[in-house]
Design a protein around this motif. Structure first.
Motif, mmCIF file in Angstrom:
data_model
loop_
_atom_site.group_PDB
_atom_site.id
_atom_site.type_symbol
_atom_site.label_atom_id
_atom_site.label_comp_id
_atom_site.label_asym_id
_atom_site.label_seq_id
_atom_site.Cartn_x
_atom_site.Cartn_y
_atom_site.Cartn_z
ATOM 1 N N VAL A 557 0.834 -1.213 0.000
ATOM 2 C CA VAL A 557 0.000 0.000 0.000
ATOM 3 C C VAL A 557 0.862 1.254 0.000
ATOM 4 O O VAL A 557 0.550 2.236 -0.682
ATOM 5 N N VAL A 558 1.952 1.248 0.777
ATOM 6 C CA VAL A 558 2.836 2.425 0.847
ATOM 7 C C VAL A 558 4.202 2.076 0.244
ATOM 8 O O VAL A 558 4.615 0.912 0.266
ATOM 9 N N PRO A 559 4.922 3.080 -0.266
ATOM 10 C CA PRO A 559 6.151 2.791 -1.004
ATOM 11 C C PRO A 559 7.435 2.762 -0.181
ATOM 12 O O PRO A 559 8.497 2.460 -0.713
ATOM 13 N N THR A 560 7.353 3.084 1.120
ATOM 14 C CA THR A 560 8.579 3.188 1.927
ATOM 15 C C THR A 560 8.465 2.310 3.171
ATOM 16 O O THR A 560 7.382 2.180 3.744
ATOM 17 N N PRO A 561 9.583 1.732 3.633
ATOM 18 C CA PRO A 561 9.527 0.892 4.833
ATOM 19 C C PRO A 561 9.346 1.686 6.123
ATOM 20 O O PRO A 561 8.901 1.153 7.128
ATOM 21 N N GLU A 562 9.716 2.964 6.104
ATOM 22 C CA GLU A 562 9.569 3.826 7.275
ATOM 23 C C GLU A 562 8.719 5.042 6.909
ATOM 24 O O GLU A 562 8.865 5.592 5.807
ATOM 25 N N PRO A 563 7.848 5.498 7.816
ATOM 26 C CA PRO A 563 6.996 6.649 7.489
ATOM 27 C C PRO A 563 7.704 7.992 7.602
ATOM 28 O O PRO A 563 7.425 8.911 6.840
ATOM 29 N N TYR A 564 8.625 8.126 8.578
ATOM 30 C CA TYR A 564 9.225 9.425 8.884
ATOM 31 C C TYR A 564 10.730 9.372 8.632
ATOM 32 O O TYR A 564 11.433 8.579 9.256
ATOM 33 N N GLN A 565 11.224 10.221 7.761
ATOM 34 C CA GLN A 565 12.664 10.247 7.514
ATOM 35 C C GLN A 565 13.405 10.922 8.662
ATOM 36 O O GLN A 565 14.480 10.507 9.053
ATOM 37 N N LYS A 566 12.794 11.959 9.216
ATOM 38 C CA LYS A 566 13.437 12.715 10.296
ATOM 39 C C LYS A 566 12.438 12.912 11.417
ATOM 40 O O LYS A 566 11.277 13.251 11.159
ATOM 41 N N ARG A 567 12.882 12.700 12.656
ATOM 42 C CA ARG A 567 11.998 12.915 13.802
ATOM 43 C C ARG A 567 12.750 13.694 14.871
ATOM 44 O O ARG A 567 13.853 13.326 15.272
ATOM 45 N N THR A 568 12.168 14.803 15.291
ATOM 46 C CA THR A 568 12.734 15.612 16.366
ATOM 47 C C THR A 568 11.674 15.798 17.449
ATOM 48 O O THR A 568 10.487 15.515 17.226
#
Length: 802
Positions: A557-568
């Motif tokens: 359904v989604v194209p990436t294994p992780e939703p957030y590239q950067k988290r602060t």
């Protein structure tokens, strides 16, 4: 020139931005994208407090800068609106939760708009909207289809007043955090999500993302991966207790065992147990504590020896006592531990209290101090065939021995438990399953989604512990989609975590009624480039949403294994008394009052200037006043504005330095130092007594992401074309950030004796010549020989004399 009046200009610009859709993300997928995200709020009746805008304004600055850099920016907002607080308020005040939610959302939205945040309101989502939760239900059905949603008996924290299961974090000192009611442990049939299936990937894939270190550590600790051994201990009556340990090398030092009060062995061997009443009473007391309270390191250790049964240490072949104690949880490992008091703090404290043997098995000095000593690298003692080995070798040797004997096996273990997904309340997403006596649990067909919450007159929790939905028989009783026979709907609802575990996907295509979001939009917008939120959400919410995203990735359904590239994460804003803001403490600051008195731009500047963005800081009313004075001075720059379509020679370096600093500081969460640089530049303009139009233009663009209303107004008043939001972000020339002249310290024998101003590119000979002409230096070197010179270009010139 009229005075600066925020009330006149802020609403004006907010209306213009809304009317023109200035901050709406474009459908033009040829442009580079940038997806900035903040955690969507729970719209409570109290409305925003001044802590909320800190995160929103920070990412707003980044979003505004990115737009000016040519990106197609998605910066959305919505509402995490299902949940217990709204339902409790609705029950107390006899108002439907939907009405309460609508009121709260309207208030929050008005407050957010008054701050001038550049959200794309065309993409607003609400987790309580059936058009939204249709897809929450769809994801649940996919989890069910893949065997990752299952029902089982589970022990939960049960609030006797709210009549609902609580997370561990919602139990404080044995009572419900929300209502103060008594909390007990209760076994209920619950829907569970198999997040443990993804435990390894949830740790490994942290290598794929740019999270600040403390967030990564929180994730790793919560998942709690460890490698060790499962070991079987023989027990009275031909039974066995299985333990998991990361330190099999210390097996010879296991002098007693501890099992959780809920361990099934107690029932299995009750005919052997001489003090069953005492153990049952202890178990009842343990049921009143949350898992957090039970495992708290600082608490006094309690327990009861199980009289009548013993275990056998497989290494020493000696009988050892078995205790029940609440510091061991049935939900972690096997619900039993081998206690090695010589080398574990909690076991040592327990052994001292109950006068149990303490054996040192890793050499480390005084045995009573060994519990507090690092024993990972010692030499084995009092350990039979392991004696003399280093810990690392001993682990391997004992593991091999246990496996050869058939009483142990190597195992990777996780602290993470499967996610309890049921709530016995009304205000949540209905679980889209039907129970049929013949077919078991059957999914509601996709074409019948959403399963909508029925309208009810009473949503009071039931005394039986069932959801209020169980009483609505016309809704519950239905037809089995599989066989056509009688069926009953699941009456438990989903937890608040459900809607917040995928909301960021819906923002990419919020009005799609055919699918969760189109593949085209998901491919374009994902992953989220920058996600900011509170540290309190860097365990559960972050973990749950990463789990759902990975599952959807596996489903294609989604194209990436992780939703957030950067988290602060940002620090809290505390009350002026440095305590957490709360109504009970009387230290809550309402942003509406700040905006009314000082203006939204003042609030924004202050929240960014208040201190290190990642640390908690106390509110200061004097600080607010200082930021308002800064904006008043910005407004008055008009009075010294002169023609000039280029930077003046005398301020060229300062302007390029400021462009560079502000640009870089915005990217590194250093908003306070970016503002300080703008304040310093403002002083330079005033010291000179004039500001060229080109300089004013650049200054307004740099300040705009922080204070958008005043800068847009000044831009328009002074005849610049278009809006700042439509301009290109200023660029700096690296060469022009270098000072023509620099001040360096001159030392004699390592002590600073003078300071000289020289050209930035001056050679060592030039510096020496200038230094030796300085009267202060002459005094310290007169009649002495220079034996050495040390020159750090642009910083220090040191003369060593004898």
């Amino acid at each position: 020139m009229k005075e600066y009046n925020p009330k006149e200009i802020e609403k004006k610009w907010q209306d213009i931005w809304e009317e023109r859709g200035t901050f709406y993300a474009s459908d033009d997928k040829t442009k580079p994208k940038y997806y900035a995200l903040v955690e969507f709020p729970y719209p409570s009746g109290q409305g925003l407090h001044v802590g909320h805008p800190r995160s929103y304004t920070a990412l707003d600055i980044v979003a505004r800068k990115r737009r000016m850099q040519g990106y197609n920016v998605l910066y959305p907002m919505g509402w995490d609106a299902f949940g217990l607080p709204t339902e409790n308020y609705a029950i107390k005040n006899k108002i439907h939760p939907r009405i309460v939610t609508e009121r709260n959302i309207a208030r929050f939205k008005a407050q957010l708009k008054s701050i001038g945040l550049s959200f794309d309101w065309s993409r607003e989502v609400d987790t309580t909207d059936p058009k939204y939760y249709k897809w929450t239900q769809w994801i649940f059905l996919k989890l069910f289809e893949k065997g990752l949603a299952y029902k089982k008996e589970a022990s939960i924290n049960w609030c006797t007043a709210c009549k609902i299961g609580l997370a561990n974090e919602e139990v404080v000192n044995g009572v419900c955090e929300r209502c103060g009611g008594e909390v007990v442990r209760k076994v209920k049939n619950q829907w569970m999500l198999k997040i443990t299936e993804y435990a390894e990937r949830l740790i490994q894939d942290l290598q794929l993302v740019d999270y600040i270190e403390r967030v990564k550590i929180q994730q790793e600790n919560w998942i709690g991966r460890s490698t060790g051994m499962e070991i079987d201990f023989a027990v009275t009556g031909g039974k066995q207790i299985k333990v998991y340990t990361t330190r099999p090398d210390t097996l010879f030092g296991a002098t007693y065992m501890v099992i959780a009060p809920e361990h099934p062995l107690i029932d299995e061997l009750k005919d052997f147990v001489a003090n069953l009443d005492e153990i049952e009473a202890y178990k009842e007391q343990a049921n009143k504590k949350s898992d957090f309270e039970r495992t708290e390191l600082a608490k006094e250790k309690t327990g009861v020896e199980i009289k009548g049964i013993k275990a056998v240490n497989p290494a020493t072949e000696k009988e050892i006592p078995i205790f029940v104690s609440d510091y061991v949880l049935m939900s972690y490992g096997t619900g039993a531990i081998m206690a090695v008091p010589g080398h574990d703090t909690r076991d040592w404290e327990f052994a001292k209290k109950f006068n149990l043997p303490i054996v040192e098995v890793v050499a480390g000095g005084n045995i009573e101090e060994a519990a507090y000593t690092d024993t990972e690298n010692g030499i084995m003692v009092n350990s039979g065939f392991l004696n003399g080995l280093e810990v690392k070798e001993a682990k391997e040797k004992i593991s091999d021995w246990l496996e050869e004997k058939g009483i142990g096996k190597r195992k990777v273990n996780f602290k993470l438990r499967d996610w309890v997904f049921s709530r016995q309340r009304y205000w949540g997403e209905p679980i889209p399953l039907i129970y049929c006596e013949k077919c078991g649990w059957v999914p509601v067909p996709e074409e019948e989604l959403p399963v909508v919450l029925p309208e009810v007159e009473s949503y009071e929790p039931t005394d039986t512990g069932e959801s209020p939905l169980a009483n609505i028989r016309e809704w519950v009783e239905t037809t089995c989609p599989k066989c056509g026979g009688k069926g009953e709907r699941e009456t438990d609802t989903m937890p608040q975590w459900a809607g917040s575990s995928w909301y960021f996907l819906r923002y990419t295509d919020p009005h799609n009624d055919k699918e969760l979001a189109s593949k085209e939009n998901l491919d374009y917008w994902l992953p989220i480039d920058w996600y900011n939120g509170g540290m309190e959400h860097t365990t559960l919410h972050l973990l749950y949403s990463r789990f759902w995203h990975k599952f959807l990735y596996d489903c294609g359904v989604v194209p990436t294994p992780e939703p957030y590239q950067k988290r602060t994460s940002h620090g809290m804003i505390l009350g002026e008394n440095s305590e957490k803001m709360s109504k009970s403490r009387g230290n809550v600051v309402n942003p509406d009052e700040i905006i009314e008195e000082y203006g939204a731009d003042t609030l924004r500047v202050y929240e960014m200037f208040i201190g290190d963005f990642e640390k908690s800081v106390p509110w200061s009313q004097n600080g607010i006043k200082g930021c308002r004075r800064f904006l008043d001075r910005v407004w008055k720059l008009q009075s010294i504005l002169t023609d000039g379509d280029a930077f003046s020679k005398e301020l060229e370096t300062s302007l390029h330095k400021t462009i560079k600093k502000v640009s870089e500081d915005f990217e590194n969460l250093k908003f306070n130092t970016a503002i300080a640089a703008l304040m310093s530049l403002l002083n330079e303009f005033n010291d000179r007594g004039q500001i060229h139009r080109a300089e004013f233009k650049t200054f307004l663009m740099l300040l705009n992401p922080i204070a958008p209303h005043i800068t847009e107004e000044l831009w328009q008043i002074n005849g610049y074309e278009g809006m700042i939001a439509e301009q290109s972000w200023p660029r700096w020339d690296e060469e022009k950030t270098k000072d023509a002249m620099v001040e360096i310290a001159v030392q004699v024998n390592g002590k600073v004796r003078a300071a000289i101003v020289i050209p930035a590119e001056a050679s060592q000979e030039d510096v020496k010549k200038k230094a030796l002409e300085d009267e202060k230096i002459i005094c310290f070197i007169q009649g002495k020989n220079i034996v050495k010179e040390i020159y750090v270009p642009g910083k220090i010139y040191n003369i060593v004399v004898k």
